[in-house]
Scaffold this motif. Structure first.
Motif, mmCIF file in Angstrom:
data_model
loop_
_atom_site.group_PDB
_atom_site.id
_atom_site.type_symbol
_atom_site.label_atom_id
_atom_site.label_comp_id
_atom_site.label_asym_id
_atom_site.label_seq_id
_atom_site.Cartn_x
_atom_site.Cartn_y
_atom_site.Cartn_z
ATOM 1 N N SER A 1 53.935 39.723 65.474
ATOM 2 C CA SER A 1 53.231 40.469 64.430
ATOM 3 C C SER A 1 52.569 39.510 63.456
ATOM 4 O O SER A 1 53.058 38.400 63.241
ATOM 5 C CB SER A 1 54.223 41.357 63.677
ATOM 6 N N VAL B 1 44.902 32.686 62.655
ATOM 7 C CA VAL B 1 45.984 31.686 62.586
ATOM 8 C C VAL B 1 47.113 32.103 63.535
ATOM 9 O O VAL B 1 47.650 31.282 64.301
ATOM 10 C CB VAL B 1 46.514 31.555 61.134
ATOM 11 N N GLU C 1 48.567 30.093 66.720
ATOM 12 C CA GLU C 1 49.980 29.702 66.816
ATOM 13 C C GLU C 1 50.624 30.215 68.108
ATOM 14 O O GLU C 1 51.405 29.505 68.754
ATOM 15 C CB GLU C 1 50.749 30.217 65.584
ATOM 16 N N ARG D 1 55.111 27.895 61.059
ATOM 17 C CA ARG D 1 54.081 28.905 61.335
ATOM 18 C C ARG D 1 53.613 29.518 60.015
ATOM 19 O O ARG D 1 54.387 29.611 59.071
ATOM 20 C CB ARG D 1 54.664 30.012 62.211
ATOM 21 N N GLU D 2 52.371 29.970 60.018
ATOM 22 C CA GLU D 2 51.849 30.607 58.808
ATOM 23 C C GLU D 2 51.291 31.996 59.056
ATOM 24 O O GLU D 2 51.165 32.805 58.140
ATOM 25 C CB GLU D 2 50.745 29.741 58.191
ATOM 26 N N GLY D 3 50.954 32.264 60.307
ATOM 27 C CA GLY D 3 50.318 33.552 60.588
ATOM 28 C C GLY D 3 51.168 34.478 61.432
ATOM 29 O O GLY D 3 51.064 35.697 61.336
ATOM 30 N N LEU D 4 51.987 33.885 62.292
ATOM 31 C CA LEU D 4 52.664 34.684 63.316
ATOM 32 C C LEU D 4 54.151 34.844 63.005
ATOM 33 O O LEU D 4 54.859 33.864 62.785
ATOM 34 C CB LEU D 4 52.499 33.973 64.665
#
Lengths: 548, 460
Positions: free
Chosen positions: A114, A132, A136, B13-16
């Motif tokens: 999410s 992003v 990732e 992580r920064e987005g997920l």
């Protein structure tokens, strides 16, 4: 219906179900509650908005897209773009089993991905965070495919998941990234999400790999999601018969199977509601006919296998099918004969899905049980009345918002597998080629058909009919059981199954036998609550100290 | 391997978010509202929200979970959901006849900007709310906080909208229940009874989400805090909020509205948190602690002393919600165990600070993180780097437990694959004793399973 049982008058039942509603609601609901006549099938109102405030079984478009159709393919990283809940609730809850060949093979089904959208993403836009997150996921897993699912706020704030996906796809080069605009508010139920999923899978996956598939009798299995291992049982039977499964849509499937699926020569459809769009689009673009089959029920399985053999028109295959049926059936027969005396004459109600409420009637009929009322949660009129009704269906505002892909024959790959004449001949033989006759034709006269059954209506139906078993989903399970009636979940199978094919039929017979004859239903009343019980009546001993 | 793609190497992580240790606000609001008698929770958003929340709560409790929805379609999303909510209120009162409708918002209605206060006022003005019936609301945007925040927001809404100060104090204490199970709420009531303290507990999901099989579906089960009780909270002499994150905001609201002073305690999980609860109850109500409770406590300490060898130094990974994790970690430390990795998806500096403080004092080397990307994926990676002897958390932990072959105790929300949590408490001395029993069984079963034949013990 059976003559030896007295059933309530269905038209009176219908009146009773809507009595309590405010008049506008009653008027609307009345069109969705129909007394069946298999000869002259009446019109059922379906695929329309649920009245706000009504406790409905239905879910949302996202659930239909990510949860139902895309969820079962094991090697796609499914990233849900939105606040955390949507991804959390769809995490492993649909029991889509999958089996990799080795521990090295990709399987992301046990994972939940999410973007966990925060307030600042809603205010300033979430595309940046989405990109992003995609990066990732790519760096961590190097998957073949990443799919993005939009949740409600995404559509409103105007994040373009398709543009973000395209940008990342082009950046990576070796990972197919694509998005779905399946916001929960689209359409009126999960059904809109199925359609959106079909469009996306067709656009972004099907046809990407033209390597001819091997095998003499090649087909795709559409609308089978391998809940409880259903697809495994069908695969077992196909293997035995010598049918090659190119791809399933989408139980136990992989990206490369779906990408290669247009090399099959037949699409067989199980759940008509969730996948018929794919059948139509593949027919138009590649010339692959689709045929409605049903692997729920032993007799239905045998029938469907015969139809497939008939389609391929190969005597060897026909003989093999007969051989397999002859081998499988005695095991099934031995069990059902033992169980039948305990289930015959009992009654069932089925309110579930967009296909299951129809197909499971076959299993109940094999058990000697009568379906007194049934209906779907998110189906359309064609699932009730048959596809002949399609031209008559009015497209309302909610359906209009769901894209209809314009599909044309592929200039290179279009290859009609059968001529018009051949297809006509097959239809003559009773094969449902590009057709489906719906649920009502199979149900008895005067049985009740209710679309999008509400909680209130379900309690009324149970009070009036007192069925021996009720089939629905988790939200209904314990409500109905509190009323002393066993409920069989037909989404999750109560964590059992498989229920397809020959082995599945046996599992189902045993489960239903166990449920309708379980002694627990007779233990509900305490001894002192029973008529004539000595509750508090003294046996003549002087025991007043007990109350001191 | 179920989680075969989880690598040992931790990358920021920064987005997920992967495998979240939290979910969204509305489900907490729905749960809190179920603890009010005669109340139908209502989800103001798309149908899916309501369906998902009901499904998850139903799987957790194996009980009916009734709630309605505004059933947004694209039109409502464009023009606002007022018409949907007004129609829903009318339908609900005529068909399902609740005393109260507790409306919570969703990310959809919040993004649109629906004003629940204005819409519910309109419903009243338009005569859609029958005499003596109530519609209350809470704003619970899914993109802020977590399910715990939603629980807290609904509780605050309940307190604000029901509490009345008549000017005459009542000899009772409010206990604002943080997120706990019906069994825990039942235990709090039992302890208060043993202490001879009259309390108003809210919410109270006992006798709602642990209803007996009676052959009838009782739409509004007999449990739940009543409207009269809720109104009386404004006259109580004091409030105890059990849970700084999930309960305190409601106590603050009561203080603001009705001048009821309050104190915040941890949820009484474990020995010392229960000690603080009992001591505070005894002080604020001016009652002596009865021998019965002292003896209960003694039995717990007795087991902790007698079985200490099996607990000492055992490394534990845990995940869940702030108000549970804090007292649980403290309890593990009291048991001489070693909380090694802790994550919670619920953001918040207060929790972070409190947990850090506890760990700095007693276990400075513990890995701890909360908030964004503090998820089970990270926890699992930590476990791969520094293996543990025990994992404690909700059902989703079973995938890590199986992959890493670690004993696993189900604790928290949701528990989808076992029963017990709604019937047997984790709070109080008896609840803590149950926790110790579970921990010991998990560890000792593992010892039995792994022991060499010659080392297999009869007596342990």
């Amino acid at each position: 219906m059976e003559a030896n049982k007295i059933y309530p008058d269905p038209s009176k039942v219908r009146e009773e179900l809507i009595q309590r509603y405010p008049s506008k609601v009653a008027k609307k609901r009345a069109k969705s509650i129909i007394v069946n006549d298999p000869e002259i099938i009446p019109e059922v109102q379906a695929n329309v908005r649920t009245v706000p405030g009504i406790i409905t079984q239905r879910g949302c478009s996202y659930a239909g897209c990510k949860g139902v159709v895309l969820g079962p393919t094991r090697d796609i990283v499914n990233i849900v773009h939105g606040p955390i809940g949507c991804s959390f609730y769809a995490w492993l809850t649909r029991r889509n089993q999958t089996r990799t060949e080795s521990l090295m093979d990709a399987n992301y089904i046990p994972y939940c991905f999410s973007t966990d959208m925060q307030e600042e993403n809603v205010v300033f836009g979430g595309e940046k965070k989405l990109k992003v997150a995609i990066q990732e996921a790519y760096d961590l897993f190097h998957p073949k495919s990443i799919a993005i699912f939009s949740t409600c706020p995404v559509g409103l704030i105007g994040d373009d998941v398709h543009a973000a996906s395209k940008e990342m796809r082009e950046k990576f080069g070796d990972c197919n990234v694509f998005g779905f605009s399946c916001e929960g508010y689209r359409g009126v139920s999960q059904s809109a999400g199925h359609h959106i999923a079909n469009n996306g899978v067709f656009k972004h996956m099907v046809g990407r790999n033209n390597t001819p598939s091997e095998g003499k009798f090649k087909l795709n299995l559409l609308g089978e999601y391998n809940i409880g291992g259903d697809a495994f049982e069908i695969e077992r039977i196909f293997d035995k018969v010598g049918i090659t499964l190119v791809s399933s849509f989408s139980g136990n499937s992989t990206v490369s199977q779906i990408e290669n699926s247009h090399t099959a020569d037949l699409n067989v459809i199980l759940c008509h509601r969730s996948i018929n769009y794919m059948g139509d689009m593949m027919e138009t673009k590649y010339g692959i006919p689709w045929m409605k089959v049903n692997f729920v029920g032993a007799e239905s399985t045998a029938k469907s296998l015969r139809k497939i053999a008939e389609y391929f028109g190969d005597e060897g295959l026909k003989a093999k099918v007969e051989e397999v049926i002859a081998e499988e059936m005695p095991k099934v027969k031995a069990i059902i004969e033992e169980i039948l005396p305990r289930t015959t004459g009992k009654t069932a109600m089925l309110f579930v899905g967009g296909s299951r409420a129809h197909h499971y009637q076959d299993l109940f009929s094999e058990l000697g049980m009568t379906t007194v009322a049934a209906g779907y949660e998110f189906a359309h009129r064609d699932d009730y009345e048959g596809r002949d009704v399609l031209p008559k269906i009015k497209v309302d505002a909610d359906s209009k918002n769901i894209e209809e892909l314009k599909v044309l024959p592929d200039p290179e790959l279009y290859n009609p597998r059968k001529t018009e004449a051949e297809l006509e001949a097959l239809k003559e033989k009773g094969l449902e080629i590009n057709g489906y006759s719906g649920m009502m034709k199979q149900m008895t006269k005067k049985s009740l058909v209710v679309d999008d059954l509400s909680h209130y209506e379900s309690e009324k139906l149970i009070e009036i009919y007192k069925p021996d078993i009720f089939c629905a989903g988790i939200k209904e399970k314990y409500v109905v059981q509190k009323m002393g009636i066993p409920l069989k979940q037909l989404h999750s199978y109560d964590y059992g199954g498989p229920y397809t094919g020959f082995e599945g039929a046996v599992n189902f017979y045993k489960d239903i036998d166990r449920m309708v004859n379980n002694p627990v239903w007779k233990l509900i009343k305490a001894p002192w609550q029973k008529a004539g019980a000595t509750n508090g009546k003294s046996k003549g001993l002087k025991a007043s100290y007990v109350t001191q | 391997m179920l989680l075969r793609h989880t690598s040992k190497e931790v990358k920021e992580r920064e987005g997920l978010t992967i495998n979240p240790a939290k979910t969204c606000q509305p489900i907490g609001a729905m749960y809190a509202a179920l603890g009010i008698h005669g109340c139908l929770p209502h989800s103001h958003g798309s149908q899916g929200c309501c369906s998902y929340h009901r499904s998850t709560l139903t799987r957790h409790y194996k009980e009916p979970v009734m709630a309605a929805t505004s059933s947004f379609t694209e039109g409502a999303s464009v023009f606002g959901g007022q018409a949907n909510l007004l129609a829903a209120i009318e339908t609900i009162f005529s068909v399902y006849e609740p005393d109260i409708i507790a409306v919570h918002s969703t990310c959809l209605s919040e993004t649109i900007g629906d004003d629940l206060q204005q819409i519910t006022r309109k419903a009243r003005d338009d005569g859609k709310i029958p005499e003596g019936k109530h519609v209350i609301f809470a704003s619970t945007p899914s993109f802020i906080g977590s399910h715990v925040t939603g629980y807290s927001n609904m509780l605050t809404g309940i307190a604000e909208q029901f509490a009345v100060s008549t000017g005459v104090k009542k000899n009772q204490i409010n206990i604002v229940a943080g997120w706990m199970e019906p069994s825990d709420m039942r235990e709090i009531k039992l302890l208060s009874k043993k202490l001879c303290v009259k309390i108003v507990l809210f919410p109270d999901t006992s006798d709602v989400l642990d209803a007996p099989q009676s052959g009838k579906h009782v739409f509004y089960p007999k449990g739940g805090t009543t409207v009269a009780e809720l109104q009386s909270t404004g006259d109580s002499i004091y409030s105890l909020a059990l849970g700084p994150i999930s309960a305190e905001p409601a106590a603050i609201a009561l203080e603001k509205k009705c001048k009821v002073s309050f104190e915040t305690l941890d949820i009484p999980i474990g020995l010392t948190a229960t000690d603080r609860f009992i001591m505070t109850m005894s002080e604020v109500a001016n009652v002596n602690v009865p021998d019965e409770i002292t003896e209960e406590r003694g039995r717990l300490v007795d087991v902790m002393a007698d079985m200490e060898q099996y607990l000492y130094g055992k490394k534990v990974a845990l995940f869940g919600d702030p108000d549970q994790l804090l007292p649980l970690t403290e309890f593990l430390l009291d048991l001489n165990m070693k909380p090694t990795h802790i994550v919670s998806g619920t953001p918040g500096q207060r929790f972070e600070k409190q947990m850090r403080q506890l760990l700095d004092e007693r276990s400075p080397e513990t890995n701890f993180r909360n908030g964004l990307q503090a998820d089970m994926f990270l926890l699992h990676q930590w476990m791969k780097n520094d293996p543990v002897d025990l994992l404690i958390g909700n059902t989703y932990g079973k995938y890590m437990a199986r992959d890493e072959d670690v004993p696993f105790i189900r604790f928290g929300f949701p528990i989808l694959d076992r029963i017990g949590h709604s019937y047997f408490p984790n709070v109080g001395y008896s609840g803590s004793l149950r926790l110790v029993e579970k921990i010991l069984s998990a560890i000792m079963d593992r010892q039995d399973r792994d022991a060499l034949e010659e080392k297999f013990e009869l007596v342990m």
